[in-house]
Design an enzyme around this catalytic site. Sequence first.
Site, PDB file in Angstrom:
ATOM      1  N   CYS A 120       0.820  -1.222   0.000  1.00  0.00           N
ATOM      2  CA  CYS A 120       0.000   0.000   0.000  1.00  0.00           C
ATOM      3  C   CYS A 120       0.847   1.263   0.000  1.00  0.00           C
ATOM      4  CB  CYS A 120      -0.949  -0.003   1.188  1.00  0.00           C
ATOM      5  SG  CYS A 120      -0.106   0.017   2.784  1.00  0.00           S
TER       6      CYS A 120
ATOM      7  N   HIS B 209      -1.621   0.785   7.408  1.00  0.00           N
ATOM      8  CA  HIS B 209      -2.022   0.945   6.011  1.00  0.00           C
ATOM      9  C   HIS B 209      -1.783   2.384   5.576  1.00  0.00           C
ATOM     10  CE1 HIS B 209      -3.999  -0.150   2.325  1.00  0.00           C
ATOM     11  NE2 HIS B 209      -5.001   0.689   2.492  1.00  0.00           N
TER      12      HIS B 209
ATOM     13  N   ASN C  88      -8.052   4.896  -1.874  1.00  0.00           N
ATOM     14  CA  ASN C  88      -7.473   3.648  -1.393  1.00  0.00           C
ATOM     15  C   ASN C  88      -6.831   2.900  -2.555  1.00  0.00           C
ATOM     16  OD1 ASN C  88      -6.802   1.584   0.367  1.00  0.00           O
ATOM     17  ND2 ASN C  88      -8.893   1.207   1.047  1.00  0.00           N
TER      18      ASN C  88
END
Length: 447
Positions: free
Chosen positions: A73, A367, A388
């Site tokens: 991520c 994250h 995201n």
Amino acid sequence: MEKEKNEIKIEQLDKYADAYNNDPKNIVLRHALSKTAIPQVISVLEAENDIDQKFSIENKTLPVTNQLASGRCWIFAGLNILREIIAKNLDITQQFELSQNFVAFYDKLEKVNYTFNTIIELIDQKPDDRELMYILENGIGDGGQWDMFADLIRKYGIVPKSAFRETYASSHTRDIDDLINSSVNKFACDVQTLHKNGKDKEILVLKDEYLSKIYNLLVNSFGVPPTSFDFEYVDKKEKYHVEKNLTPKSFFDKYIGEKINDYVSIINSPTADKPFGKTFTIKYLGNVAGGKLVTHLNLPMERIKELIVSTLKAGELVWFGSDVSSYRNKELGAWDDNLFDYASAFGLDIKFSKEQMLDYHQSVMNHAMVIVGVNLVDGIPTKWKIENSWGAETGEKGFYVMSSSWFDRYVYQAVINKKYLNENELAALKEEPIVLAPWDPMGTLAD
């Protein structure tokens, strides 16, 4: 005097059972939970009214990306920031991505080398030494920090995704991570054996042999990283362009270059051991040997939000790290600490302060994503729009909403252009950072 055993007594269980049976709510809950997940049973419908994707400040971006079954991520978020800079420069409005696989390839190789160096540094420690044990147990994962990302692209450059696409292994990393970590631990065993037998001169030779084999594994799994490529794109007027014979470094230097050095990491860690206005680094945290220290400037949350809002108002995006495991509705694309009512259902009050959550290992950053918008009411943020990297199937085409209270509680890190910092904050960045233990919460990796 004999130590009291404090075991569970049958009489206690009888008391618990009587209390349970005398509360009709438990019957309803038991029936519901026999077929339904806990979050669905205790979902608060009223809270969903506050997560509509309408924002007073919203920066339009290219479509979301998808990290699939990997922990990359932080790489996706970093490259999503950079691709918007490039897209704006070139008037690209269609789908355009930078190769996450390219950065991940060199991240894995650099992490192995970095960890080998650490193992050699700790060569005199027993395997159960806390620091060495931490290194061996955590191993080589997919996760990372902003400064690690910046080190990689400064050294190796970047390429469009069309020049180095995904493979199955690059987007499904469990198997390769397991194999690499087994090799790292075997290296530690082999190195300490050589050291005990007085064969230290053979250690660097052994390290090179291991690195060569890991390199082969990465090429076989991720592909051969390009050394040159042509960059084709279509601008918003649908005009075709091509730039020939670029290298990863020349592409990076042309479109990003020194800009990458303008970004700094700020954190919100309101714990007693981390005064605001000071910088911190974490022992043994990094990937590129000889690279920049992972450095965080600790600031109050109100100041962090001011800096983020200033960045968004200027039409720029913000890389940030948070704990996404708590109070999440993935289907709705929302994080809100009012979404689920644990207290009414179970009598369990699991909310405590951010400082306490960090001190008692309840929450850490896990994250990284990108902040693209915010809703302001009388100048106060009420919700945030998030890009995201979990694909377009959840949320609103992959974009999520964070409530203001959730943001304050679970956001730990943001990356800001230093042009927005004040004189005191800039001065703090020039100070020698305080070194934290390897297992400090601020050393966790976004994955």
